[in-house]
Scaffold this motif. Sequence first.
Motif, PDB file in Angstrom:
ATOM      1  N   ILE A  62       0.868  -1.181   0.000  1.00  0.00           N
ATOM      2  CA  ILE A  62       0.000   0.000   0.000  1.00  0.00           C
ATOM      3  C   ILE A  62       0.906   1.232   0.000  1.00  0.00           C
ATOM      4  CG2 ILE A  62      -1.981   1.133   1.077  1.00  0.00           C
ATOM      5  CD1 ILE A  62      -2.469  -1.835   0.510  1.00  0.00           C
ATOM      6  N   HIS A  63       0.809   2.046  -1.046  1.00  0.00           N
ATOM      7  CA  HIS A  63       1.694   3.206  -1.128  1.00  0.00           C
ATOM      8  C   HIS A  63       1.209   4.345  -0.244  1.00  0.00           C
ATOM      9  CE1 HIS A  63      -0.936   5.783  -3.617  1.00  0.00           C
ATOM     10  NE2 HIS A  63      -1.290   4.686  -4.260  1.00  0.00           N
ATOM     11  N   GLY A  64       2.060   5.353  -0.101  1.00  0.00           N
ATOM     12  CA  GLY A  64       1.762   6.460   0.788  1.00  0.00           C
ATOM     13  C   GLY A  64       1.145   7.661   0.111  1.00  0.00           C
ATOM     14  N   PHE A  65       1.054   8.739   0.871  1.00  0.00           N
ATOM     15  CA  PHE A  65       0.497  10.012   0.409  1.00  0.00           C
ATOM     16  C   PHE A  65       1.402  10.604  -0.673  1.00  0.00           C
ATOM     17  CE2 PHE A  65       0.380  14.689   0.893  1.00  0.00           C
ATOM     18  CZ  PHE A  65      -0.956  14.909   0.621  1.00  0.00           C
ATOM     19  N   ALA A  66       0.801  11.159  -1.693  1.00  0.00           N
ATOM     20  CA  ALA A  66       1.522  11.859  -2.764  1.00  0.00           C
ATOM     21  C   ALA A  66       2.491  10.958  -3.513  1.00  0.00           C
ATOM     22  CB  ALA A  66       2.276  13.069  -2.200  1.00  0.00           C
ATOM     23  N   THR A  67       2.150   9.665  -3.624  1.00  0.00           N
ATOM     24  CA  THR A  67       2.961   8.730  -4.400  1.00  0.00           C
ATOM     25  C   THR A  67       2.027   7.801  -5.171  1.00  0.00           C
ATOM     26  OG1 THR A  67       3.090   7.074  -2.624  1.00  0.00           O
ATOM     27  CG2 THR A  67       4.789   8.771  -2.659  1.00  0.00           C
ATOM     28  N   THR A  68       2.604   6.841  -5.874  1.00  0.00           N
ATOM     29  CA  THR A  68       1.817   5.842  -6.588  1.00  0.00           C
ATOM     30  C   THR A  68       2.304   4.448  -6.217  1.00  0.00           C
ATOM     31  OG1 THR A  68       3.232   5.587  -8.538  1.00  0.00           O
ATOM     32  CG2 THR A  68       1.713   7.456  -8.534  1.00  0.00           C
ATOM     33  N   SER A  69       1.647   3.440  -6.778  1.00  0.00           N
ATOM     34  CA  SER A  69       2.016   2.050  -6.508  1.00  0.00           C
ATOM     35  C   SER A  69       3.387   1.694  -7.064  1.00  0.00           C
ATOM     36  CB  SER A  69       0.961   1.113  -7.103  1.00  0.00           C
ATOM     37  OG  SER A  69       0.767   1.400  -8.473  1.00  0.00           O
ATOM     38  N   GLU A  70       3.954   2.549  -7.913  1.00  0.00           N
ATOM     39  CA  GLU A  70       5.279   2.292  -8.472  1.00  0.00           C
ATOM     40  C   GLU A  70       6.402   2.819  -7.584  1.00  0.00           C
ATOM     41  OE1 GLU A  70       4.428   4.335 -12.190  1.00  0.00           O
ATOM     42  OE2 GLU A  70       4.578   2.414 -13.224  1.00  0.00           O
ATOM     43  N   TYR A  71       6.058   3.537  -6.536  1.00  0.00           N
ATOM     44  CA  TYR A  71       7.033   4.228  -5.700  1.00  0.00           C
ATOM     45  C   TYR A  71       8.000   3.269  -5.016  1.00  0.00           C
ATOM     46  CZ  TYR A  71       8.441   8.312  -2.924  1.00  0.00           C
ATOM     47  OH  TYR A  71       9.119   9.367  -2.370  1.00  0.00           O
ATOM     48  N   HIS A  72       7.567   2.064  -4.785  1.00  0.00           N
ATOM     49  CA  HIS A  72       8.312   1.065  -4.023  1.00  0.00           C
ATOM     50  C   HIS A  72       9.013   0.073  -4.946  1.00  0.00           C
ATOM     51  CE1 HIS A  72       8.356  -2.011  -0.567  1.00  0.00           C
ATOM     52  NE2 HIS A  72       8.851  -0.928  -0.018  1.00  0.00           N
ATOM     53  N   PHE A 114       4.277  19.685   1.354  1.00  0.00           N
ATOM     54  CA  PHE A 114       3.902  19.004   0.121  1.00  0.00           C
ATOM     55  C   PHE A 114       3.123  19.984  -0.751  1.00  0.00           C
ATOM     56  CE2 PHE A 114       4.943  15.260   2.495  1.00  0.00           C
ATOM     57  CZ  PHE A 114       5.293  14.302   1.543  1.00  0.00           C
ATOM     58  N   ASN A 115       2.918  19.619  -1.995  1.00  0.00           N
ATOM     59  CA  ASN A 115       2.245  20.508  -2.949  1.00  0.00           C
ATOM     60  C   ASN A 115       3.026  21.808  -3.155  1.00  0.00           C
ATOM     61  OD1 ASN A 115      -0.254  19.493  -0.840  1.00  0.00           O
ATOM     62  ND2 ASN A 115      -0.218  18.687  -2.913  1.00  0.00           N
ATOM     63  N   PRO A 116       4.336  21.717  -3.376  1.00  0.00           N
ATOM     64  CA  PRO A 116       5.138  22.933  -3.578  1.00  0.00           C
ATOM     65  C   PRO A 116       4.717  23.654  -4.857  1.00  0.00           C
ATOM     66  CG  PRO A 116       6.404  20.998  -4.190  1.00  0.00           C
ATOM     67  CD  PRO A 116       5.151  20.499  -3.536  1.00  0.00           C
ATOM     68  N   LYS A 117       4.835  24.989  -4.825  1.00  0.00           N
ATOM     69  CA  LYS A 117       4.428  25.800  -5.969  1.00  0.00           C
ATOM     70  C   LYS A 117       5.618  26.272  -6.802  1.00  0.00           C
ATOM     71  CE  LYS A 117       0.174  27.507  -3.824  1.00  0.00           C
ATOM     72  NZ  LYS A 117      -0.605  28.706  -3.427  1.00  0.00           N
ATOM     73  N   SER A 118       6.815  25.866  -6.419  1.00  0.00           N
ATOM     74  CA  SER A 118       8.000  26.252  -7.178  1.00  0.00           C
ATOM     75  C   SER A 118       9.026  25.121  -7.116  1.00  0.00           C
ATOM     76  CB  SER A 118       8.613  27.535  -6.617  1.00  0.00           C
ATOM     77  OG  SER A 118       9.169  27.290  -5.331  1.00  0.00           O
ATOM     78  N   PHE A 119       9.941  25.133  -8.057  1.00  0.00           N
ATOM     79  CA  PHE A 119      11.005  24.130  -8.079  1.00  0.00           C
ATOM     80  C   PHE A 119      11.850  24.230  -6.816  1.00  0.00           C
ATOM     81  CE2 PHE A 119      15.200  22.503  -9.105  1.00  0.00           C
ATOM     82  CZ  PHE A 119      14.909  21.313  -9.751  1.00  0.00           C
ATOM     83  N   PHE A 125       8.076  17.548  -8.408  1.00  0.00           N
ATOM     84  CA  PHE A 125       7.371  18.816  -8.595  1.00  0.00           C
ATOM     85  C   PHE A 125       6.201  18.651  -9.560  1.00  0.00           C
ATOM     86  CE2 PHE A 125       7.646  23.308 -10.518  1.00  0.00           C
ATOM     87  CZ  PHE A 125       6.715  23.802  -9.617  1.00  0.00           C
ATOM     88  N   GLN A 126       6.438  17.966 -10.671  1.00  0.00           N
ATOM     89  CA  GLN A 126       5.394  17.781 -11.669  1.00  0.00           C
ATOM     90  C   GLN A 126       4.254  16.929 -11.139  1.00  0.00           C
ATOM     91  OE1 GLN A 126       5.416  19.392 -14.758  1.00  0.00           O
ATOM     92  NE2 GLN A 126       3.279  18.739 -14.610  1.00  0.00           N
TER      93      GLN A 126
END
Length: 280
Positions: free
Chosen positions: A29-39, A139-144, A177-178
């Motif tokens: 089970i992946h975490g916040f702000a990630t996907t199942s590919e993160y691991h 999280f959710n940064p608005k700049s690089f 960032f993207q």
Amino acid sequence: MKYENIKNEFGNYYHYKCTNKKKATIIFIHGFATTSEYHDVFIKHIIDQFDYIALQLPGAGIQGWKQNKKPKVEDMVDYCINLIKSLNLKEFVILGHSMGGGIALRLANHFQNETICLILSTPMNSRIPFWKGINYFKFNPKSFKKAHHLVNILYHDINKLHNNDQEKIHSVINDEFQYQIDNRPFMLQLKQSMFSFKNMLLCRQNEKALATPTLVIAGKYDKLIPPVSLFRAFGNRKQQEKGFIRIELMNDSAHIPFQEQEIEYAKEIKDFINYYLDKK
């Protein structure tokens, strides 16, 4: 990895399976702000022994959030329960990272008879100090530049991890960032649920109810889930007397130990799972 679609009364779910009919199945089970590919970096270390199924939470970048309400952690738990039921597995190991660790804990309590053991990787828990929770709001940064700061929170030493390859590090930051930009509305809403009183209460209730052999594994330098919170959540006297909860700290990593210390991380998990498989 090629995704497979599963359909049931709740719609389409995504998962992938990288092996076939090994000694046990690991559900991730992946975490916040990630996907199942993160691991994914973990997979190469376990495919010789274990099946691996990574569940994709709705709204987190692959499958959009389709319900006409704000997403909550409880929705993610229900989603995973229904998906696991649809897989018709008789027994399995549950592994969750960060927010996915808090979800994994609730799944293990729900599937107590089917869960061989539970792995909680830097898990969301009820003892995170509120002031530490402020890091989640980075999280959710608005700049690089802010994305760069976020990456330095997630990793203990990203320069060491990538051998000071600045082009690679720039790519990691840019990808982060993207992703944050593409999924911003969903994550802002889910974040509110994560730090709600209701969610913290549910975390505590499930921590106290835990009766499954459990490995809690985390980075020593984690600024999002500080190790002290894990010892408070899972290291109390009653739980230690039961003898089935173990807490291991990775000494050279932060919130993502499976990337910063992937070999040591994989060994701890494999040894733990094999120990309980041998006891069956």
